[in-house]
Design a protein around this motif. Sequence first.
Motif, short mmCIF file in Angstrom:
data_model
loop_
_atom_site.label_atom_id
_atom_site.label_comp_id
_atom_site.label_asym_id
_atom_site.label_seq_id
_atom_site.Cartn_x
_atom_site.Cartn_y
_atom_site.Cartn_z
N GLY A 40 0.81 -1.22 0.00
CA GLY A 40 0.00 0.00 0.00
C GLY A 40 0.84 1.27 0.00
N ASP A 41 2.12 1.16 0.39
CA ASP A 41 3.00 2.33 0.34
C ASP A 41 3.28 2.66 -1.12
OD1 ASP A 41 3.09 2.11 3.07
OD2 ASP A 41 5.14 1.31 3.16
N GLU A 64 -12.36 3.93 -8.17
CA GLU A 64 -11.46 3.45 -7.12
C GLU A 64 -10.50 2.41 -7.69
OE1 GLU A 64 -13.32 1.43 -3.87
OE2 GLU A 64 -11.43 1.27 -2.75
N TRP A 65 -9.22 2.71 -7.57
CA TRP A 65 -8.19 1.87 -8.17
C TRP A 65 -7.44 1.10 -7.11
CZ3 TRP A 65 -8.09 1.59 -13.37
CH2 TRP A 65 -8.73 2.62 -14.07
N SER A 66 -7.24 -0.19 -7.34
CA SER A 66 -6.35 -0.98 -6.48
C SER A 66 -4.92 -0.53 -6.75
CB SER A 66 -6.50 -2.46 -6.81
OG SER A 66 -5.40 -3.19 -6.27
N GLN A 85 -1.96 3.81 1.08
CA GLN A 85 -3.42 3.62 1.03
C GLN A 85 -3.70 2.23 0.49
OE1 GLN A 85 -4.09 8.22 -0.27
NE2 GLN A 85 -5.31 6.74 -1.39
N ASP A 86 -4.88 1.72 0.82
CA ASP A 86 -5.27 0.43 0.26
C ASP A 86 -5.67 0.57 -1.20
OD1 ASP A 86 -4.86 -0.76 2.69
OD2 ASP A 86 -6.93 -0.48 3.36
N SER A 87 -6.20 1.74 -1.54
CA SER A 87 -6.62 1.98 -2.92
C SER A 87 -6.57 3.48 -3.17
CB SER A 87 -8.04 1.45 -3.15
OG SER A 87 -8.95 2.16 -2.31
N TRP A 88 -6.63 3.85 -4.46
CA TRP A 88 -6.65 5.27 -4.81
C TRP A 88 -8.03 5.60 -5.37
CZ3 TRP A 88 -2.19 2.97 -7.74
CH2 TRP A 88 -1.02 2.98 -6.97
N LEU A 125 -11.35 -1.22 -8.97
CA LEU A 125 -12.14 -1.92 -7.96
C LEU A 125 -13.61 -1.55 -8.04
CD1 LEU A 125 -9.73 -1.44 -4.90
CD2 LEU A 125 -10.12 -3.55 -6.19
N ASP A 126 -13.87 -0.26 -8.31
CA ASP A 126 -15.26 0.19 -8.29
C ASP A 126 -15.37 1.49 -9.08
OD1 ASP A 126 -17.93 0.10 -7.74
OD2 ASP A 126 -17.74 0.60 -5.61
#
Length: 447
Positions: free
Chosen positions: A60-61, A114-116, A103-106, A122-123
């Motif tokens: 996530g970094d 929403e990007w992994s 972050q877990d996603s952007w 992702l969504d």
Amino acid sequence: MTDIITHPLAIDGKDPRNTRGDRISQDRYYSREWMQREWDHMWTRVWHIAGRENQLPDPGDYIVHDFMHESVIIARQADGSLKGFYNACGHRAQKLVHTNGSQDSWTCPYHGWEWSTDGSLLDACDRDDFPQGDPVGKIRLIDVRVDTWGGFVWYTMDDKAPPLLKYLEPLPEVYKNFPFETMVRVRWVRVEIPCNWKFSSDNFNESYHTRTAHPQVPPIIDQDHFTSRFEMFPMGHARIIQMGRPSLRDRVPEDQPHPFDDTLRAWEIDPASYATYEDKAMQGWLDLKAAKRRLGPQRGYRHFDQLTDEELTESPFGVLFPNIAFGAGAEGMSFFRWEPHRDDPEKCYFDLWELAFPIDGQYRARLTEFAVEMKEADYDFRIYSGPEAVADLHDQVVFQDWALAPGQQAGWRSRGYQEPYLAAQETRVRRFHEVLNDYLDGKPPGW
Ligand code: FES
Ligand SMILES: [Fe+2]
């Protein structure tokens, strides 16, 4: 005598017969056409450094590298690997993130896609409103190639670029004894300088200027061209190896304290034990190697055991084509990188990083007056409006180079510009421009 480390790929970097003799045209230092050609044919092909690996320890970094008008994100994955992407949303290209983070996603700030951090979508809002099909599972961020060497995170925008280790050849082999990946970046400064980026490429590819511009250096590093070793490598990189002892021709007056005395004393050698100046420079240098060998490990420099006698004291200065230079010494590394401004060919950015090997407590950075705390430095950005803007960096050798940059840019614009009249010890300068010409002509080495 010191053991000499040469690599079979090295060619003599002090012999102009090892260059073609291409002219160094004036317009390359200020024209927007040149700047565009450099982007099209070189910057989009070479490997860039995005940062240090220890900036992204956990999944996530991520780190962001802005380069001219481009921006790239590199993210640590769940499996520990690194992936890199252009920093542009797959919907309508909004820049996804502006600074480093974790972050877990952007989530895109524009329409909320929403990007992994693995680049997959992702969504998205109103997923059923796309006649061409749900973008989830279909649209991805565009990848860039990522690799690591020396604790640095590298990427290239060119799918056909040679693998990183080939691109760097033979420097990973030349520096195999140095555990660069363990180093701590104790100084992290970026300075906007009013000159073309190639000022620094030229400048670091010769030490001819040092006697005039950096008179404090020859009393501690022998910068005489006749005692130095000059190397050029097929991929465009180069090195100079200078002896870590005073030059015999730049002696300070007898009644003044000699800076080499401090180096000797720091390693428990009495400078008064030498009968003559020559003796102190030459025998002192050999004694210094022995003292570092003996005392280094107990002072926390565990890697000294792996270093050769040459690596314990000499000052090798590598210039990685096109825009990186580093002085890797036994105690630490001065790392310099310079990048063009996004649209002004007469400005650039200069990165000054001091990297230290992790030892307990405090350490004293090479060529600086002040002890620096052993912890990762915070980012520090300056604009060079004159020496006063960076007055606190006056102990850095590059402080004196920056002062020359505006005058050099002025000369490149002058009707008085002449083809450079190069000394043999400036051969690497012409070689740099020949490799640059090769890139711009679509013939980069190794592709
Ligand atoms: S541009 Fe990113 S969601 Fe629209
Ligand atoms: Fe310099």
